[in-house]
Structures are given as C-alpha cells and as structure tokens.
Scaffold this motif. Sequence first.
Motif, mmCIF file in Angstrom:
data_model
loop_
_atom_site.group_PDB
_atom_site.id
_atom_site.type_symbol
_atom_site.label_atom_id
_atom_site.label_comp_id
_atom_site.label_asym_id
_atom_site.label_seq_id
_atom_site.Cartn_x
_atom_site.Cartn_y
_atom_site.Cartn_z
ATOM 1 N N VAL A 174 0.855 -1.186 0.000
ATOM 2 C CA VAL A 174 0.000 0.000 0.000
ATOM 3 C C VAL A 174 0.889 1.234 0.000
ATOM 4 N N TYR A 175 0.530 2.220 -0.831
ATOM 5 C CA TYR A 175 1.227 3.503 -0.894
ATOM 6 C C TYR A 175 0.208 4.620 -0.718
ATOM 7 N N ARG A 176 0.663 5.749 -0.188
ATOM 8 C CA ARG A 176 -0.199 6.925 -0.034
ATOM 9 C C ARG A 176 0.541 8.170 -0.522
ATOM 10 N N THR A 177 -0.214 9.068 -1.182
ATOM 11 C CA THR A 177 0.332 10.362 -1.575
ATOM 12 C C THR A 177 -0.531 11.471 -0.982
ATOM 13 N N ASP A 178 0.105 12.572 -0.623
ATOM 14 C CA ASP A 178 -0.586 13.763 -0.124
ATOM 15 C C ASP A 178 -0.324 14.984 -1.000
ATOM 16 N N ASP A 179 0.315 14.772 -2.145
ATOM 17 C CA ASP A 179 0.658 15.900 -3.012
ATOM 18 C C ASP A 179 0.377 15.600 -4.481
ATOM 19 N N GLY A 180 -0.700 14.876 -4.730
ATOM 20 C CA GLY A 180 -1.099 14.612 -6.102
ATOM 21 C C GLY A 180 -0.219 13.643 -6.853
ATOM 22 N N GLY A 181 0.577 12.846 -6.130
ATOM 23 C CA GLY A 181 1.419 11.845 -6.770
ATOM 24 C C GLY A 181 2.841 12.284 -7.013
ATOM 25 N N ARG A 182 3.206 13.492 -6.594
ATOM 26 C CA ARG A 182 4.608 13.892 -6.748
ATOM 27 C C ARG A 182 5.512 13.035 -5.878
ATOM 28 N N THR A 183 5.045 12.692 -4.685
ATOM 29 C CA THR A 183 5.767 11.785 -3.794
ATOM 30 C C THR A 183 4.790 10.785 -3.210
ATOM 31 N N TRP A 184 5.313 9.601 -2.893
ATOM 32 C CA TRP A 184 4.515 8.537 -2.297
ATOM 33 C C TRP A 184 5.248 7.964 -1.089
ATOM 34 N N ALA A 185 4.483 7.544 -0.093
ATOM 35 C CA ALA A 185 5.034 6.830 1.053
ATOM 36 C C ALA A 185 4.499 5.404 1.045
ATOM 37 N N GLU A 186 5.385 4.431 1.123
ATOM 38 C CA GLU A 186 4.944 3.047 1.268
ATOM 39 C C GLU A 186 4.502 2.851 2.715
ATOM 40 N N THR A 187 3.217 2.520 2.910
ATOM 41 C CA THR A 187 2.679 2.435 4.265
ATOM 42 C C THR A 187 2.399 1.002 4.709
ATOM 43 N N PHE A 188 2.494 0.051 3.796
ATOM 44 C CA PHE A 188 2.351 -1.358 4.168
ATOM 45 C C PHE A 188 3.028 -2.213 3.116
ATOM 46 N N ARG A 189 3.764 -3.226 3.588
ATOM 47 C CA ARG A 189 4.307 -4.258 2.707
ATOM 48 C C ARG A 189 4.062 -5.608 3.369
ATOM 49 N N ASN A 190 3.381 -6.486 2.656
ATOM 50 C CA ASN A 190 3.051 -7.800 3.201
ATOM 51 C C ASN A 190 4.309 -8.655 3.331
ATOM 52 N N THR A 191 4.483 -9.262 4.480
ATOM 53 C CA THR A 191 5.647 -10.136 4.705
ATOM 54 C C THR A 191 5.255 -11.596 4.860
ATOM 55 N N ASP A 192 3.955 -11.887 4.755
ATOM 56 C CA ASP A 192 3.492 -13.271 4.852
ATOM 57 C C ASP A 192 3.447 -13.863 3.451
ATOM 58 N N PRO A 193 4.275 -14.847 3.144
ATOM 59 C CA PRO A 193 4.296 -15.392 1.780
ATOM 60 C C PRO A 193 2.990 -16.061 1.382
ATOM 61 N N ALA A 194 2.135 -16.397 2.338
ATOM 62 C CA ALA A 194 0.864 -17.038 2.023
ATOM 63 C C ALA A 194 -0.254 -16.034 1.788
ATOM 64 N N ALA A 195 -0.018 -14.755 2.079
ATOM 65 C CA ALA A 195 -1.076 -13.745 1.974
ATOM 66 C C ALA A 195 -1.074 -13.098 0.594
ATOM 67 N N PHE A 196 -2.266 -12.695 0.161
ATOM 68 C CA PHE A 196 -2.472 -12.063 -1.151
ATOM 69 C C PHE A 196 -3.630 -11.092 -0.974
ATOM 70 N N TYR A 197 -3.364 -9.785 -1.109
ATOM 71 C CA TYR A 197 -4.405 -8.777 -0.893
ATOM 72 C C TYR A 197 -5.061 -8.386 -2.208
ATOM 73 N N ASP A 198 -6.388 -8.185 -2.162
ATOM 74 C CA ASP A 198 -7.200 -8.063 -3.367
ATOM 75 C C ASP A 198 -7.771 -6.672 -3.623
ATOM 76 N N CYS A 199 -8.249 -5.988 -2.589
ATOM 77 C CA CYS A 199 -9.020 -4.772 -2.804
ATOM 78 C C CYS A 199 -9.073 -3.945 -1.521
ATOM 79 N N MET A 200 -9.456 -2.680 -1.669
ATOM 80 C CA MET A 200 -9.573 -1.745 -0.550
ATOM 81 C C MET A 200 -10.917 -1.044 -0.613
#
Length: 338
Positions: free
Chosen positions: A106-132
Amino acid sequence: MRRVVALVLGLAVVAAVSGFGRPGPPSWRLLDSGSTAQFRGLSAVSDRIAWVSGTGGTVLRTVDGGRTWRSVGPPDTAALQFRDIEAFDAFHAVILSIGNGEDSRVYRTDDGGRTWAETFRNTDPAAFYDCMAFADARHGLALGDPVDGHFQLLATDDGGRHWDVQSVAVPALDDEFAFAASGTCLAATGRDAWFATGGAARARVFHSGDLGRHWSVVDSPVPSGPTAGIYSLAFRDARHGLAVGGDYNAPATAPNGAALTRDGGRTWTAARTVPGEYRSGVAWAPSFALAVGPTGSDVSRDGGRTWTRFDTGSFDAVACAGAACWASGEKGRIARLS
C-alpha cells in the motif's frame, strides 16, 4: 382555454417526438489516456477529478475532466500491479498492489502523486491482498485471501498512513477467495463493510457493522466455481447494495450474474433481468446503476432489478462521483459517461 389546450397538446407532441422527459440511453466517451496499461483500479472524485491505477506500476490522474492525464505513479514500481486506488481529492490517494508476499503493498500520496510513502508491505508469503475500501477519509479496510482458513484484513483509522493486520473470525470455505478484478470486492459506508467471494461451492457476502471487528456471512444466488463468483459490490447506503460477477473464463454467459439486497446484505435476490455475461465492476449513480465487463456495459434504472446493455466495449472498472461516472480497462481505455 383553447389556447391552453393547444399549447398542452403541442408540448405533448414535442415530448413524444423528442423523448423529452424520458432518460435516453447512456454512452461512453473514450478519452486519450496516453497509456497502454490495463487499468483495473479506478477512483472517481468529481466530474473533473479521477485517478486510475494498473499494470506496470502505472497511476494516472486528471483534474480537467479527462482532457489530459498525468502519470503520477511511485518510482521503482514497474513490476507491480496496482489493482485498486482510493482517492479523496486531487492530492490525496491510496493505492494497493496485489500479489503473493511482498508484491502486496500500500502507498499513499498527499501531493497529487509527486511523492509517495509506502505504508504497508506484506511479509506473509501465504497472503495475497485483493481490494480496498474507505468509509471516509480516515477509516479504511483492505481484504486479503484466506490464510489458514480465514480471510485477512488490513485496517486503518488515519487515511492509510498506518495499517493493522487482522483476521476474519468467520472461517472461509474450501477454495474460497476474493477477486482482484476491479478493486471492488470490498465496500464500506459509515460503520458498515461488506466483501464478496467466489471460487468455492457458494459465492458469499460477508458483512460487518463495526468496520471489520466482527463479521457475519450469507450465501448469494450468484453461481460460484474455480473462476466464478461475485467480482464486485456497490452500496448506495447501508441497506441497498448490488453484486455482479460470473466466470472470468466464460465471459459470454453468466446466469444469475447480478443480485441485489435491500436489507444491508442480510438477504440477496437475483436480478429479474441480468446482464447475462461476466461483469467485473458495478457502481451507483443518483438515478441509475452501471455494470461493466470485458464484453460490454449495462445500466439499471430500477435499483438493480433489471439491466439493459448499452455498450459492447471492454472495461474492467466503473466508478461514479454523483452523476459523474468513469470507466477504465485494458489497453489504456478510460471513458466518461455521456
């Protein structure tokens, strides 16, 4: 009096000839995105502002109604597929990439996409995220396929800046999962959240009345199978919802491929007239609803009870901000509803 009668009759004739007072069929107006990415992520903010996300780490944004699009994706993400995007305005947005292990981020931007912050990275090899889905600018959820028999959840209360990993206590069926087809297998409004499934013997809809802490589940009339089930949910309010789906591997036929609820998802009824083909996205506008898929688009003017085809072009996702509706899909296709 004769003049009044004549005027009324004249207006009636004009109305009959022109169709005045009756809604005409909608149509999509294709826009030049300047991209060949497949856009399964779509967020409509207004009639001027929309964001799309897709393959190759691509994120585009328009602030002029789709006349121009700016590439604003995070750097060094060309290997990622951004299947979902949730935008709050022209500057603030959250994107989800899908895949096993660390490909789910998951990434978030507060400036229209000029910069992004990675706010989550899955570390479980069995997990697969689909939607928000976000209920408001602060409270959101992201859905992951079952791990050890239970669907996974990410929860945020600060607009996606931080996430807590949770697990849905209600057990999943054998082979049950969610579809990362258009970022809309999960919906939220107020304190309510819903997610839809497929893959197993039954396509089901889960509901939470406290934004993900507790869940219940009911069966739906939508057929399920290894590549079949509910692909998309949309709720107009806490009671009225729509579900569409079918079989991705058999897109030309989808019996009972659309359903509706009027009681917040406690019960689901198959539409009287369904699109009849696989649909991956559904959305509400104030006076109608739209469904899209690779073989066409459909409109319903009666709350999802009956659907009528109005376009045969390919789209993966649809979203509306009020009466401003947008669609996106393969080969850089983006459109606005006319």
